[in-house]
Design an enzyme around this catalytic site. Structure first.
Site, PDB file in Angstrom:
ATOM      1  N   CYS A  15       0.865  -1.181   0.000  1.00 26.11           N
ATOM      2  CA  CYS A  15       0.000   0.000   0.000  1.00 26.11           C
ATOM      3  C   CYS A  15       0.895   1.223   0.000  1.00 26.11           C
ATOM      4  O   CYS A  15       2.086   1.142   0.314  1.00 26.11           O
ATOM      5  CB  CYS A  15      -0.898   0.041   1.240  1.00 26.11           C
ATOM      6  SG  CYS A  15      -2.087  -1.309   1.342  1.00 26.11           S
ATOM      7  N   GLY A  41      -0.502   0.096  -4.897  1.00 31.17           N
ATOM      8  CA  GLY A  41      -1.846  -0.410  -4.648  1.00 31.17           C
ATOM      9  C   GLY A  41      -2.823   0.151  -5.658  1.00 31.17           C
ATOM     10  O   GLY A  41      -2.875   1.366  -5.846  1.00 31.17           O
ATOM     11  N   ASN A 116       0.477   1.009   5.756  1.00 32.56           N
ATOM     12  CA  ASN A 116       1.142   0.144   4.790  1.00 32.56           C
ATOM     13  C   ASN A 116       1.832  -0.949   5.581  1.00 32.56           C
ATOM     14  O   ASN A 116       2.695  -0.665   6.412  1.00 32.56           O
ATOM     15  CB  ASN A 116       2.163   0.958   3.981  1.00 32.56           C
ATOM     16  CG  ASN A 116       3.070   0.068   3.141  1.00 32.56           C
ATOM     17  OD1 ASN A 116       2.694  -1.036   2.771  1.00 32.56           O
ATOM     18  ND2 ASN A 116       4.254   0.561   2.843  1.00 32.56           N
ATOM     19  N   GLY A 117       1.452  -2.182   5.350  1.00 35.07           N
ATOM     20  CA  GLY A 117       2.055  -3.296   6.068  1.00 35.07           C
ATOM     21  C   GLY A 117       1.008  -4.308   6.474  1.00 35.07           C
ATOM     22  O   GLY A 117      -0.077  -4.376   5.887  1.00 35.07           O
TER      23      GLY A 117
END
Length: 484
Positions: A15, A41, A116-117
């Site tokens: 992302c 993304g 993000n992750g």
């Protein structure tokens, strides 16, 4: 290999996050930043802005251009502060309710957050939170952080955030927006990237430096592993509240995920990919006539390979950049032609040649098989494939949508069997030590203190996999179906 919508034969990007504080065109600049991060993304995009009085949000499925290309939309996002998110689902299905930034009203006021992750203990935490009365509205693991903030007994926003993050395990780069600040956080190992930039008097936190370039902002520095950066009326403040551990940036960022024009932790991604290609040629060269990249992400490594081997670099495969979303594939025959939507062999360069094909990875192997078949059909005498990453034998649990281990070709076959499966005369991958040497680690990979997260190659997971140990990696909530 760059893929289109619906391609299941590649690790998908994670992302992208972007936040800006102190600019009158905050939402418009956030949309531009998300354009630059589109590679991270493509399923959904969202922006939340704040004008000093209220928060405004716009979210939608699809690309940034599908959602933020009109001035009317941007006009509905007033304020000098905004954060935005590009989504590729790693947990939770593709649905409107999962589009970030997530927003909630707390005792201290509103807070928007994007991530993000991937959290590796989100299932366990969610189960505890539900038992205590939390009502989840999405199937995204990010919402666990929202509920942990809500249930924290600390006073300030930042203290509540720290309290929440001390309970989670996993990889995360976060950008949050409160009534007072934009907050950026990078997990203690720094698995996912996050950078700080400046545009005149405005400050920016984002996933990659290419998102600063698009708006003419200056790169200031990387957000450090385990660091919280708060940008407010008093400028930039930094906290490091977590126990310090050796950093482990995801090495796949350099191999494939990051844009080649980005700089991560002081290294040019483009130059890193060329060095990987040169090392690959030193380790596994074979007599041939031309070096051909599988576009687009194979190009820098192929340039490095060609430079080291002394062979000509040729664009023997041409990529169609205007595919957009792959159409519905109604028959097996039409589905088989799908790869030609994205790639076509350049017969004039391939006919009669011994070809070295350079790509960044092999996941399931189905796309590689079709590309090799296409190159042979164009008249190539020999086809040798060289891969600028080690064999991908293990799934990622840190923010990348990967197949299960049984679906990874390198987990099922050795290299010789893989070569037969995809139909090449020879196949070679860069060694794990060679990859580290290309990244500046002359001694290769240090088994006890590796510099990068390389779990997808080695199975050495640096963060505990609490949910995976229970077989609960991507648990969906039993919510009503929602039309796409």
């Amino acid at each position: 290999m760059t893929t289109g919508q619906g391609d299941t034969d590649h690790f998908h990007e994670e992302c992208g996050v972007f936040g800006i504080y102190g600019h009158p065109d905050a939402a418009a600049l956030t949309a531009l930043g998300l354009h630059a991060l589109q590679h991270r993304g493509q399923e959904a995009a969202g922006i939340v802005a704040y004008d000093g009085q209220q928060f405004s949000a716009h979210r939608g499925l699809g690309l940034v251009s599908d959602n933020f290309s009109s001035k009317e939309v941007i006009a509905r996002l007033p304020g000098s502060v905004a954060i935005g998110h590009n989504r590729y689902a790693t947990t939770g299905e593709v649905a409107q309710r999962n589009i970030q930034p997530l927003f909630a009203d707390f005792e201290f006021g509103g807070l928007a957050i994007c991530h993000n992750g991937n959290l590796t203990n989100s299932y366990q935490l969610r189960r505890q939170l539900v038992r205590r009365g939390s009502l989840f509205q999405s199937t995204s693991d990010t919402e666990v952080i929202v509920h942990l903030i809500a249930t924290s007994l600390k006073d300030s926003v930042v203290d509540r955030l720290i309290d929440a993050l001390r309970q989670v395990e996993g990889a995360y780069s976060l950008v949050a927006l409160s009534q007072d600040a934009v907050i950026g956080v990078r997990d203690p190992l720094g698995v996912r990237p996050l950078v700080l930039g400046k545009l005149a008097d405005a400050w920016i936190i984002t996933s990659e430096s290419c998102a600063l370039d698009i708006i003419g902002a200056e790169f200031v520095r990387d957000v450090e592993s385990g660091e919280i950066v708060m940008i407010g009326p008093g400028g930039v403040k930094s906290l490091k509240p977590f126990t310090e551990v050796p950093r482990r940036l995801c090495v796949f960022e350099y191999i494939y995920f990051a844009r080649p024009d980005s700089v991560l932790e002081g290294r040019s991604v483009y130059e890193a990919r060329k060095r990987i290609g040169r090392q690959l040629a030193r380790e596994s060269h074979v007599d041939a006539d031309i070096v051909v990249p599988v576009p687009d992400s194979g190009v820098p490594a192929a340039l490095g390979y060609a430079s080291e081997s002394g062979l000509p670099f040729e664009l023997g495969i041409i990529r169609n950049h205007y595919v957009g979303r792959t159409f519905i594939e109604p028959t097996d025959q039409i589905r088989h032609l799908g790869v030609r939507l994205k790639h076509n062999a350049n017969r004039a360069d391939l006919d009669g040649k011994r070809v070295i094909l350079v790509d960044d990875s092999i996941v399931r192997g189905t796309t590689s098989t079709k590309i090799v078949e296409m190159v042979r059909h164009a008249g190539a005498r020999e086809v040798h494939m060289r891969i600028s990453s080690p064999p991908t034998r293990f799934p990622c649990f840190y923010g990348i949508a990967t197949p299960s281990r049984q679906q990874l070709l390198a987990a099922r076959f050795d290299v010789e069997q893989m070569a037969r499966f995809i139909g090449v005369d020879s196949l070679a991958f860069i060694s794990i030590d060679g990859l580290y040497r290309a990244m500046g680690e002359e001694a290769g990979r240090k088994p006890n203190t590796p510099r990068f997260c390389d779990a997808c190659f080695t199975g050495d997971y640096p963060i505990p996999l609490a949910d995976a140990d229970e077989g609960k990696v991507s648990v969906q909530l039993s919510l009503l179906a929602e039309p796409a």
